[in-house]
Scaffold this motif. Structure first.
Motif, PDB file in Angstrom:
ATOM      1  N   ALA A  43      33.261  48.646  35.421  1.00 32.21           N
ATOM      2  CA  ALA A  43      33.636  48.310  34.038  1.00 32.21           C
ATOM      3  C   ALA A  43      32.669  47.261  33.475  1.00 32.21           C
ATOM      4  N   ARG A  44      32.382  46.245  34.283  1.00 30.51           N
ATOM      5  CA  ARG A  44      31.460  45.202  33.833  1.00 30.51           C
ATOM      6  C   ARG A  44      30.116  45.798  33.424  1.00 30.51           C
ATOM      7  N   ASP A  45      29.667  46.820  34.163  1.00 31.82           N
ATOM      8  CA  ASP A  45      28.371  47.417  33.869  1.00 31.82           C
ATOM      9  C   ASP A  45      28.445  48.502  32.803  1.00 31.82           C
ATOM     10  N   GLY A  46      29.625  48.634  32.177  1.00 34.31           N
ATOM     11  CA  GLY A  46      29.749  49.591  31.077  1.00 34.31           C
ATOM     12  C   GLY A  46      29.771  51.041  31.513  1.00 34.31           C
ATOM     13  N   LEU A  47      30.036  51.295  32.792  1.00 40.57           N
ATOM     14  CA  LEU A  47      30.054  52.680  33.260  1.00 40.57           C
ATOM     15  C   LEU A  47      31.412  53.335  33.040  1.00 40.57           C
ATOM     16  N   ILE A  48      32.460  52.522  33.034  1.00 37.97           N
ATOM     17  CA  ILE A  48      33.789  53.032  32.705  1.00 37.97           C
ATOM     18  C   ILE A  48      34.503  52.000  31.831  1.00 37.97           C
ATOM     19  N   GLU A  49      35.548  52.471  31.131  1.00 38.36           N
ATOM     20  CA  GLU A  49      36.419  51.557  30.392  1.00 38.36           C
ATOM     21  C   GLU A  49      37.836  51.836  30.842  1.00 38.36           C
ATOM     22  N   ARG A  50      38.570  50.775  31.146  1.00 39.46           N
ATOM     23  CA  ARG A  50      39.925  50.972  31.655  1.00 39.46           C
ATOM     24  C   ARG A  50      40.934  50.207  30.812  1.00 39.46           C
ATOM     25  N   HIS A  51      42.066  50.845  30.556  1.00 42.18           N
ATOM     26  CA  HIS A  51      43.258  50.122  30.113  1.00 42.18           C
ATOM     27  C   HIS A  51      44.378  50.715  30.920  1.00 42.18           C
ATOM     28  N   ARG A  52      44.986  49.878  31.722  1.00 43.31           N
ATOM     29  CA  ARG A  52      45.990  50.374  32.663  1.00 43.31           C
ATOM     30  C   ARG A  52      45.419  51.512  33.511  1.00 43.31           C
ATOM     31  N   ARG A  53      46.067  52.647  33.518  1.00 45.54           N
ATOM     32  CA  ARG A  53      45.581  53.742  34.352  1.00 45.54           C
ATOM     33  C   ARG A  53      44.650  54.692  33.600  1.00 45.54           C
ATOM     34  N   SER A  54      44.408  54.392  32.335  1.00 41.28           N
ATOM     35  CA  SER A  54      43.549  55.330  31.613  1.00 41.28           C
ATOM     36  C   SER A  54      42.085  54.941  31.814  1.00 41.28           C
TER      37      SER A  54
END
Lengths: 247, 247
Positions: free
Chosen positions: B207-218
């Motif tokens: 997430a820090r590297d911008g490869l994924i975005e998370r909110h809860r389980r999404s």
DNA sequence: CGTACGTTTGATCTTTCTCAATAATGGTGG
DNA sequence: CCACCATTATTGAGAAAGATCAAACGTACG
């Protein structure tokens, strides 16, 4: 011992483990057309991405399934023994998702895809046997995931040795005394998800503790129960005991 | 959306990916007898050692295959999506070699073993489809071995996310925007052969590297190519593109 | 008989695990 | 609707399993 008839007989024996075949079924299996080839160690039987035209049966010698990661690492997925039909897989899918490479010099019989496919579909007992056969392979693969994912190095190596011992004995390729391990330590490493160096250390450790005895590639297991315990090995997943119900 | 007809239709769609079914074939599949059940999260659909009497089709919800090592560690072997026939496996083998547990509350349709078995054997097109289906599952399993055996933690987690994204999209359970990950980080750990703590750190890193975005389980994947590169992901092994040849 | 491959060993480094504590979150009963 | 509880997620510090690098030793085969 290494005539094609013998190899087909070995395939037949495996298929009969999970399905009752009639005399006709057996006959039509043994009457399958094939082409014989002798291939050197390291040759590829299948390459990832291939469109398969035939299914190879290992008459003599060993092979292994493998895949490469994007980073170039190799993972060995399964070891094929003499008598195995190597790519039943590919007969019902149009492109091969992994490679099969020879571990030793081998004699193989190539059976045309259509012939085997037709047999599977027109003879229900043979169809059942082929499905069961692929399901057993899948079961072994699942245990392989467990091995690589959730056991430490010592248990991993011990487990793969147990698996070989039992599978080889089931085909009478090993005695209780021991067996020839057909792989280098580097290949063992690629099968267990370890490095060759660490595999070596683990093997030395197992030998030091009297759990195995090695001379070159031959392995003996002096205390089966002890090794089984270290490996957490249970042979249920090999589905060896499942004999087809009497006809 | 969650009626049994819908689920069988989803199963049907998967089977048709690899075999040409006639109207009759389709009809007899949809006419299969079944019993509906709603089960809570955590229930077992199959237990290792069971003798199977039926095959469950997931109507709604998610499940996973698992095995335990002797030492008590769990390895997750596969995730089953809505529309999957969970244990085609067991219909042709007499004892189940792994367990299937629900990831969410699920509606399942139990189809008697004999009914499905007979269909597979008397209708060649359905037989072909079932074999192909189990072969695709085996292919996914092979990639799972590679993932756990030969990729580092970051690539492992990235790879499993890529796999979910693609499989879910193929069934229209996810959009390009993202998807609901149906697993806790502990389950993710048991699927990737890591510890929950480390899975967490890897997710944070991605997430820090911008490869994924998370909110809860999404999970959203803003730059598909970048994540694919990190994972070394290639979807060939999912055999999604293979469409049955026209009749 | 020498060369290539496989095995063995040592020293050091890195990734991942373990243990432990804290912070969110979601579900449940009052 | 709110408070509480159980589960899940997050963070830190230290430990350990296994990886990496490098070299020496065997052995088999051409």
């Amino acid at each position: 011992m290494t005539s094609p008839e013998y190899a087909f007989a070995s395939l037949l024996r495996q298929l009969e483990r999970h399905s009752v075949l009639s005399a006709e079924d057996r006959q039509s299996l043994l009457a399958l057309p094939y082409r014989l080839r002798r291939l050197d160690l390291g040759s590829y039987l299948v390459r990832e991405g291939d469109e398969p035209t035939h299914c190879s049966v290992l008459i003599s010698g060993y092979a292994f399934r493998q895949k490469l990661t994007g980073a170039g690492a190799r993972q060995i997925l399964a070891v094929c023994l003499p008598g195995d039909a190597v790519d039943l897989q590919n007969i019902f899918l149009d492109v091969s998702d992994h490679s099969v490479q020879l571990l030793t010099r081998c004699d193989v019989a190539d059976v045309p895809r259509e012939a085997l496919q037709e047999l599977a579909l027109t003879r229900p007992a043979i169809g059942t046997a082929i499905i069961a056969f692929t399901l057993v392979e899948a079961s072994i693969l699942r245990e392989w995931v467990v091995n690589v994912g959730r056991r430490d190095a010592r248990a991993r190596v011990a487990h793969i040795l147990c698996e070989f011992a039992v599978r080889l004995e089931a085909r009478e390729l090993a005695t209780g005394e021991g067996f020839e391990l057909p792989m280098t330590q580097e290949q063992l490493a690629d099968a267990t998800g370890l490095t060759p160096v660490h595999v070596n250390r683990v093997l030395m450790g197992l030998a030091r503790d009297g759990l195995i005895e090695r001379h070159r590639r031959s392995v003996a297991i002096p205390d089966w129960e002890a090794l089984r315990r270290v490996a957490g090995f249970s042979e249920l997943y090999l589905h060896l005991d499942q004999v087809a119900a009497a006809a």
